[in-house]
Design a protein around this motif. Structure first.
Motif, short mmCIF file in Angstrom:
data_model
loop_
_atom_site.label_atom_id
_atom_site.label_comp_id
_atom_site.label_asym_id
_atom_site.label_seq_id
_atom_site.Cartn_x
_atom_site.Cartn_y
_atom_site.Cartn_z
N TYR A 76 0.72 -0.98 0.01
CA TYR A 76 -0.05 -0.15 -0.15
C TYR A 76 0.83 1.19 0.03
O TYR A 76 2.03 1.15 0.50
CB TYR A 76 -0.66 0.00 1.22
N THR A 77 0.47 2.11 -0.66
CA THR A 77 0.98 3.61 -0.80
C THR A 77 -0.07 4.42 -0.12
O THR A 77 -1.02 4.66 -0.60
CB THR A 77 1.49 4.07 -2.14
N VAL A 78 0.78 5.35 0.87
CA VAL A 78 -0.16 6.45 1.47
C VAL A 78 0.56 7.79 1.70
O VAL A 78 1.70 7.76 2.09
CB VAL A 78 -0.40 6.06 3.07
N ILE A 104 5.09 -6.62 9.20
CA ILE A 104 4.96 -5.26 8.48
C ILE A 104 6.28 -4.31 8.18
O ILE A 104 6.96 -4.23 9.17
CB ILE A 104 4.19 -4.39 9.28
N HIS A 105 6.63 -4.08 7.08
CA HIS A 105 7.63 -3.21 6.74
C HIS A 105 7.07 -1.84 6.22
O HIS A 105 6.24 -1.80 5.37
CB HIS A 105 8.44 -3.91 5.74
N ILE A 106 7.31 -0.71 6.79
CA ILE A 106 7.03 0.62 6.34
C ILE A 106 8.29 1.33 6.10
O ILE A 106 9.19 1.76 6.92
CB ILE A 106 6.29 1.27 7.36
N ASN A 107 8.25 1.98 4.68
CA ASN A 107 9.41 2.75 4.23
C ASN A 107 9.03 4.23 3.87
O ASN A 107 7.86 4.14 3.27
CB ASN A 107 10.16 2.20 3.11
N ASP A 147 13.08 3.17 7.60
CA ASP A 147 12.06 1.81 7.75
C ASP A 147 11.65 1.61 9.18
O ASP A 147 12.35 1.75 9.91
CB ASP A 147 12.97 0.67 7.21
N LEU A 148 10.39 1.20 9.05
CA LEU A 148 9.87 0.70 10.41
C LEU A 148 9.64 -0.77 10.15
O LEU A 148 9.28 -1.33 9.06
CB LEU A 148 8.50 1.16 10.58
N SER A 187 4.70 10.43 3.76
CA SER A 187 4.64 9.84 2.59
C SER A 187 5.27 8.24 2.79
O SER A 187 6.51 8.22 2.80
CB SER A 187 5.19 10.29 1.34
N ILE A 188 4.38 7.16 2.70
CA ILE A 188 5.12 6.14 3.12
C ILE A 188 4.50 4.58 2.50
O ILE A 188 3.42 5.11 1.52
CB ILE A 188 4.85 5.70 4.66
#
Length: 231
Positions: A76-78, A104-107, A147-148, A187-188
């Motif tokens: 997903y892009t937010v 979950i990986h958030i960049n 990164d999370l 923006s992630i």
């Protein structure tokens, strides 16, 4: 195990070299604490209580870690601004299995991040982690990229691990990190890997053999996760 770490089992027993055989993505705690761990793209990073972040020596030990080989199922892009609360709300809307295990990986870009790391303890010091909250070191970042790395685990995982959301940060420069306390994302990109199994390596240590797992540490776990006492 999660309850063991919360209750004071800080002495490392499992080498990073072996840990990486079980996953290239994850988080954990170093031997005798002194910060937080991130496993990302097959490398293990430690953020000390000073904030210093570096690649660990594979021969060193972890006291607790959760890893998996990250193979995202969804992306997903937010672009809108998200607080920690609204990010978790969005994740809840797409992670529809309440009893599912998700990596979950958030960049992306974060206008604000607040992380923490615990100080080192002496060998066989079993002071509960919730009693060390006043010793945490906090770090704040503005206009950060990175990164999370984290998980959302179901309630039945408590004691074995920590239910709910749990994220650690690693900066794009790989020189800053820590356990996420608060954030504002600008923006992630979010990648999700739904897991279908969970294996536990049981510590072969005297401290573990005599640890009291009957004690209810639910409130301690919540306090440590939030980084503060109370609701």
């Amino acid at each position: 195990m999660g309850a063991g770490l919360i209750g004071g089992l800080y002495d490392g027993y499992y080498p990073y070299q072996k840990l990486k055989q079980h996953g290239d993505f994850g988080l954990g705690a170093p031997d005798k604490l002194d910060g937080e761990l991130v496993v990302f793209q097959g490398k293990v990073y430690q953020t000390q209580n000073t904030g210093k972040t570096f690649l660990v020596d594979d021969r060193q030990l972890t006291s607790f870690a959760m890893v998996n080989f990250f193979q995202p199922d969804k992306k997903y892009t937010v672009s809108s601004t998200l607080t920690k609360e609204s990010l978790f709300h969005f994740l809840d809307s797409v992670l529809t299995n309440v009893n599912g295990l998700y990596a979950i990986h958030i960049n992306g870009k974060f206008s604000y991040l607040k992380t923490r790391a615990f100080p080192p303890v002496k060998e066989h010091d079993h002071t509960p982690l919730a009693s060390m909250l006043n010793l945490q070191h906090f770090f704040e970042f503005n206009d950060a990229q990175g990164d999370l790395i984290g998980y959302r685990l179901p309630s039945f995982m408590d004691n074995t691990n920590i239910s709910g959301y749990h994220f650690h940060f690693l900066s794009a420069q790989k020189n800053a990190g820590g356990h996420i306390i608060d954030l504002k994302a600008d923006s992630i990109t979010i990648e999700i890997d739904q897991l279908d199994s969970y294996s536990v390596q049981v510590p072969a240590t005297t401290d573990f053999e005599h640890f009291d797992f009957k004690k209810n540490r639910a409130e301690d776990i919540k306090s440590v996760e939030r980084g503060k006492e109370g609701k």
